[in-house]
Design an enzyme around this catalytic site. Structure first.
Site, PDB file in Angstrom:
ATOM      1  N   HIS A 137       0.531  -1.428  -0.012  1.00  0.00           N
ATOM      2  CA  HIS A 137       0.045  -0.051   0.063  1.00  0.00           C
ATOM      3  C   HIS A 137       0.836   1.073   0.115  1.00  0.00           C
ATOM      4  O   HIS A 137       0.773   2.680  -0.128  1.00  0.00           O
ATOM      5  CB  HIS A 137      -0.676   0.410   1.059  1.00  0.00           C
ATOM      6  CG  HIS A 137      -0.083   0.577   2.724  1.00  0.00           C
ATOM      7  ND1 HIS A 137       0.714  -0.675   3.100  1.00  0.00           N
ATOM      8  CD2 HIS A 137      -0.438   1.345   3.012  1.00  0.00           C
ATOM      9  CE1 HIS A 137       0.977   0.148   3.935  1.00  0.00           C
ATOM     10  NE2 HIS A 137       0.345   0.905   4.221  1.00  0.00           N
TER      11      HIS A 137
ATOM     12  N   HIS B  92       1.767   7.119  -0.957  1.00  0.00           N
ATOM     13  CA  HIS B  92       1.066   6.091   0.083  1.00  0.00           C
ATOM     14  C   HIS B  92      -0.600   5.725  -0.469  1.00  0.00           C
ATOM     15  O   HIS B  92      -1.335   6.756  -0.924  1.00  0.00           O
ATOM     16  CB  HIS B  92       0.878   7.215   1.841  1.00  0.00           C
ATOM     17  CG  HIS B  92      -0.262   5.780   2.619  1.00  0.00           C
ATOM     18  ND1 HIS B  92      -1.458   6.064   2.564  1.00  0.00           N
ATOM     19  CD2 HIS B  92       0.189   5.449   3.543  1.00  0.00           C
ATOM     20  CE1 HIS B  92      -1.616   5.125   3.668  1.00  0.00           C
ATOM     21  NE2 HIS B  92      -0.673   4.688   4.320  1.00  0.00           N
TER      22      HIS B  92
END
Length: 162
Positions: A70, A85
């Site tokens: 992620h 992110h």
């Protein structure tokens, strides 16, 4: 070090972070998470993605890739430390819906495919796909200027710094 790594291929000029995805770029203050909106980790911008492909915003070296896929960090050729992110609270998925195409220590060029995420999965789990892109070492630069508006991955300058 970088000169050897990037010999034979033109590296991006320093001072700019290209859009990592196609979509709408917004100020960090609009990210519904205080770690990003209050710029705890760094300065930059965020993007509401139109698709699940995430591209390198700079020429550099992959510093780290989270096991869950992620998030990742890149050290740009000019010394900028950049964090991408993907989504909010996406670490909870433990890697489900993410495909990584890079590993730590790998050299990348602006526009290289880094990650893919299943945006429909995020939506079905009630997670936001907004993707903050941060200049972690903002104090190393005099000025950081985020772009706001519609961006095309690998073409639109998402953040400028000097």
């Amino acid at each position: 070090m970088f000169e050897k790594l990037f010999r034979g291929r033109k590296a991006e000029e320093g001072g700019r972070i290209l859009a990592v995805q196609n979509g709408k770029v917004v100020p960090l203050e609009e990210v519904p998470d205080p770690v990003f909106s209050q710029k705890v980790l760094g300065e930059g911008a965020a993007i509401y993605p139109e698709d699940g492909k995430i591209y390198s915003p700079v020429t550099g070296i992959i510093d780290s890739v989270m096991d869950t896929g992620h998030a990742l960090a890149i050290m740009a050729k000019d010394g900028a430390q950049i964090l991408i992110h993907v989504g909010l609270n996406t670490v909870e998925l433990q890697g489900e819906g993410f495909v990584t195409h890079v590993t730590a220590g790998q050299k990348v060029y602006a526009g290289d495919l880094l990650l893919e995420v299943d945006l429909e999965l995020l939506k079905s789990k009630g997670l936001s796909a907004i993707t903050p892109v941060l200049l972690l070492n903002k104090d190393s630069f005099q000025e950081v200027i985020p772009f706001i508006g519609v961006a095309k991955a690998g073409e639109t300058v998402m953040v400028q710094y000097r």
